[in-house]
Design an enzyme around this catalytic site. Structure first.
Site, PDB file in Angstrom:
ATOM      1  N   ALA A 112       0.848  -1.189   0.000  1.00  0.00           N
ATOM      2  CA  ALA A 112       0.000   0.000   0.000  1.00  0.00           C
ATOM      3  C   ALA A 112       0.882   1.237   0.000  1.00  0.00           C
ATOM      4  O   ALA A 112       1.760   1.372   0.859  1.00  0.00           O
ATOM      5  CB  ALA A 112      -0.908   0.003   1.230  1.00  0.00           C
TER       6      ALA A 112
ATOM      7  N   LYS B 284      10.952   4.053  14.968  1.00  0.00           N
ATOM      8  CA  LYS B 284      11.430   4.317  16.344  1.00  0.00           C
ATOM      9  C   LYS B 284      10.673   5.448  16.993  1.00  0.00           C
ATOM     10  O   LYS B 284      10.407   5.419  18.200  1.00  0.00           O
ATOM     11  CB  LYS B 284      12.931   4.603  16.352  1.00  0.00           C
ATOM     12  CG  LYS B 284      13.402   5.795  15.547  1.00  0.00           C
ATOM     13  CD  LYS B 284      13.723   5.614  14.103  1.00  0.00           C
ATOM     14  CE  LYS B 284      14.645   4.726  13.498  1.00  0.00           C
ATOM     15  NZ  LYS B 284      14.837   4.511  12.173  1.00  0.00           N
TER      16      LYS B 284
ATOM     17  N   GLU C  42      13.069  -4.791  15.377  1.00  0.00           N
ATOM     18  CA  GLU C  42      14.542  -4.824  15.287  1.00  0.00           C
ATOM     19  C   GLU C  42      15.077  -3.672  14.451  1.00  0.00           C
ATOM     20  O   GLU C  42      16.127  -3.101  14.754  1.00  0.00           O
ATOM     21  CB  GLU C  42      14.982  -6.178  14.721  1.00  0.00           C
ATOM     22  CG  GLU C  42      16.467  -6.381  14.617  1.00  0.00           C
ATOM     23  CD  GLU C  42      17.167  -6.376  15.973  1.00  0.00           C
ATOM     24  OE1 GLU C  42      17.765  -5.329  16.298  1.00  0.00           O
ATOM     25  OE2 GLU C  42      17.124  -7.389  16.703  1.00  0.00           O
TER      26      GLU C  42
ATOM     27  N   ILE D 297      21.994  -3.925  12.595  1.00  0.00           N
ATOM     28  CA  ILE D 297      22.644  -4.565  13.749  1.00  0.00           C
ATOM     29  C   ILE D 297      21.567  -5.217  14.618  1.00  0.00           C
ATOM     30  O   ILE D 297      20.632  -4.541  15.023  1.00  0.00           O
ATOM     31  CB  ILE D 297      23.398  -3.522  14.603  1.00  0.00           C
ATOM     32  CG1 ILE D 297      24.356  -2.690  13.748  1.00  0.00           C
ATOM     33  CG2 ILE D 297      24.139  -4.214  15.739  1.00  0.00           C
ATOM     34  CD1 ILE D 297      24.951  -1.500  14.504  1.00  0.00           C
TER      35      ILE D 297
ATOM     36  N   LYS E 265      15.730   6.077  19.842  1.00  0.00           N
ATOM     37  CA  LYS E 265      16.358   4.746  19.894  1.00  0.00           C
ATOM     38  C   LYS E 265      16.859   4.438  21.299  1.00  0.00           C
ATOM     39  O   LYS E 265      16.728   3.312  21.787  1.00  0.00           O
ATOM     40  CB  LYS E 265      17.495   4.682  18.878  1.00  0.00           C
ATOM     41  CG  LYS E 265      17.006   4.830  17.437  1.00  0.00           C
ATOM     42  CD  LYS E 265      18.172   5.123  16.479  1.00  0.00           C
ATOM     43  CE  LYS E 265      17.697   5.300  15.050  1.00  0.00           C
ATOM     44  NZ  LYS E 265      18.746   5.894  14.191  1.00  0.00           N
TER      45      LYS E 265
END
Lengths: 443, 443
Positions: free
Chosen positions: A43, A105, A129, A136, A205
């Site tokens: 979308a 985030k 993640e 990482i 973060k």
């Protein structure tokens, strides 16, 4: 087993990376996950652009809600970004019983508690993640790899734009403004770089990492945030002479009374590995009481590195989605009912932070100045680690001879330093605003 | 939920660390795992010593089989080490339906295929995060964090003893034998250091990583293994002058025809982060096609760092043991039926390895020598990256004037280099055995 069916919301940089990696590595991914992972629908408001990316390999729609409503879709991958429509869509996807993977985030640092609670109530997974340090696998390391530990602190270079700027400032001896323009020209900084250079992105973060490291709710509003916009080339140079590099670190540290959560330019000993992380690369250090110091390094942004993290979450979901909830790793690594209440383990105000300082004072070059300054520090219990006196680099006609005085302190409460700074600033011999930067040994 | 009940086989360094961390951090671990993780019984031939460690907190028995036979025990933690009794006990524990956690890299590198097959047949988990790089969650990163990627190569400093020795040799300019004695005195090297200094321990770990990175069976017998015993201080010095550090690396790299699996001293550019990993620390680089370069750093050995990895596995099992097998991460990260057959993706013989070389030749200081040497290399298609000519450091009376010639090559097949070396060695102008070391750019 039937392939996991995805709906992608947004197909910009990360979305097209996710599409490309899933296409290219599907066979390898099936070998690992035991089933396929397939984008059924994308979308994006710009359907022409979306179609140019995916060709005939997936459906393209303009309406994200059509994806959420599709009963065949198992996982909604939110790659829109921001707090607005993304929040609504993620909550709607959860309400529709979809697992959610997101790289957002900002959304999770601000609305994480609401989103994780909704997911728990509905029995779906929210995986993120890709929200911290790109490719990482730092969320996995914290949630699963270091579960034996009481985490003592986490400190990371988690914004590539600012690390690139700081690397360039040091390498070329240039000031912030000049390097920012260069970074924008090269695509390392956005046209509106505010979130990066003011430390907001890093604070998002760091907030997520603080929650996972210590088992507390996400509390972005309590984070202390300073960017790199006021950093002078002179301080980078002086720091270098004293054996330090200046990095924008996101830090979460446990004290007895609570948790420090802060983002600011930080002097780090040059001999530490993290001080040598250059350019747009990211690195996160985690200190645990059993494992000691660990460090995780890699690309913190970009199309395929971020896609790598998105797909790792998808493989986890492919493996786990049939299993009961007990088998799943909780969103913040701690069981939801075991999260510490915000008042039981509060995020501390910046005045309570324990850190050491770099101070640069432009002072009149006259007898007794150093004694008065160190006297003020000593009264507040602040002791000195090193002093460096340098000739001032400019003295206007008619002004007294001036000199740069650099001081490194031992660890102190920030509140004590703020009081001392106010007192020192008021001295007539102090000729310019004092520059103070925090210093962390990370040992 | 009932606490996970453990039986510990062996309570030496890692066992007592596991006991200590489980005691100290039990509350934090329960918050994460959702249930307790408790040592019910410790089996150790030295029951007095075991009792001194655990006090009244666990049963102590001399007979490991009593632990395996105990129906209340969920997980057997094998910390005996070696290939002998450990293999028998692990297989018996699996046969008895216990999950197994082990730190035993030797056992798994040699007998892994047998053990993983037995575990699969019985439906139990064999977990081994502690077997590679101590507390660094590198197995998890490879099996779960980087599942989106076709791994291109893995290269690691995975033996702390040899990294300590190499760091000391470089720092102090000392030869291997001297530093080894010092390392033994300080406890960084064992009384019989063979497995460490000959590269065998690193090769066990590299073998495990190669299997997980590429989805092939563990094949320790195919690994090419060279240690650091013949490394001269002169070569460390010359390498430094050329911008390189010498590290003992375990390398697993995918080529079109198969997989390179090798451990040897390696020149690494000084500017790489991994070149700056000093002392007994470990670090592993993983290069994936999507994520790019990542690096994982931490303590590779020691009581509590290794316990950190053992307990991370236990938390995974605590979360997963109730779930179906589909929910579990396969032992080698790839579904067992998707492992490549050994002949489909073979471990390549060392002659087929692609690498570049550092050569040190003691040659007669006379016209035409360099031309003949470079001619031999050129005939084999080996091109030079750099040449450094130094005065020889000793010339015995009556011998011709001699000089040290250092050459860095570009990438070549090792077989071509071996042929060229034989030819060069036969020249009368080459006065001593040629030193050749491999060089990797890790870019």
């Amino acid at each position: 087993m039937k392939a996991l069916q995805l709906g992608l919301l947004g197909i910009g940089t990360v979305g097209s990376g996710t599409f490309a990696v899933l296409q290219r590595n599907q066979a390898e991914i099936v070998r690992r996950a035991g089933r396929g992972i397939v984008i059924k629908t994308v979308a994006d408001l710009d359907t022409a652009c979306a179609r140019a990316v995916v060709g005939d390999a997936a459906q393209v729609v303009a309406d994200a809600r059509a994806v959420i409503a599709d009963p065949e879709i198992d996982v909604v991958v939110e790659l829109i970004g921001g707090y607005g429509i993304a929040r609504a869509l993620v909550l709607e996807a959860i309400a529709a019983g979809k697992h959610v993977v997101t790289a957002n985030k900002a959304l999770l640092a601000v609305h994480g508690s609401e989103i994780f609670a909704a997911a728990r109530a509905k029995g779906v997974i929210v995986a993120f993640e890709a929200a911290v340090a790109g490719g990482i696998p730092i969320i996995k390391a914290l949630r699963e790899g270091l579960t034996a530990n009481q985490v003592q602190w986490v400190a990371g270079i988690i914004n590539g734009t600012t690390n690139f700027i700081l690397s360039e400032m040091r390498d070329k001896g240039l000031d912030f403004d000049v390097v920012l323009k260069e970074a924008q020209r090269l695509g390392y900084a956005e046209a509106d770089p505010t979130f990066d250079i003011e430390g907001v992105d890093a604070a998002h973060k760091a907030t997520l990492m603080s929650a996972i490291a210590f088992g507390v709710p996400v509390q972005f509003d309590k984070a202390h945030v300073e960017g790199i916009t006021r950093l002078a080339a002179a301080d980078i140079r002086y720091a270098e002479q004293l054996g330090y590099r200046i990095k924008l670190l996101g830090i979460a540290r446990r004290q007895a009374e609570g948790i420090e959560l802060r983002v600011h330019p930080t002097l780090v000993p040059t001999k530490r590995l993290i001080a040598n992380v250059e350019g747009a690369m990211n690195a996160v250090m985690v200190q645990g009481d059993a494992v000691g110091t660990t460090l995780y390094y890699g690309k913190g942004a970009g199309s395929e590195p971020t896609a790598s993290a998105v797909i790792a979450d998808l493989v986890d979901i492919a493996r786990l989605s049939g299993a009961g909830e007990g088998a799943r790793v909780p969103a913040l690594g701690f069981q939801p009912e075991a999260l510490a209440q915000a008042d039981a383990l509060p995020i501390l105000p910046i005045e309570q932070v324990l850190t050491s300082f770099y101070l640069r004072l432009r002072v009149a070059d006259e007898a007794g100045v150093l004694a008065r300054l160190t006297g003020i520090l000593a009264e507040r219990g602040i002791s000195l680690d090193a002093v460096l006196q340098r000739p001032g680099d400019e003295v206007a006609a008619g002004q007294p001879a001036a000199t740069d005085l650099i001081m490194l302190t031992h660890i102190t409460r920030e509140g004590a330093m703020r009081a001392a700074l106010a007192e020192m600033q008021a001295l007539p011999s102090v000729l310019a605003p004092i520059v103070s930067l925090r210093k962390e040994d990370l040992a």
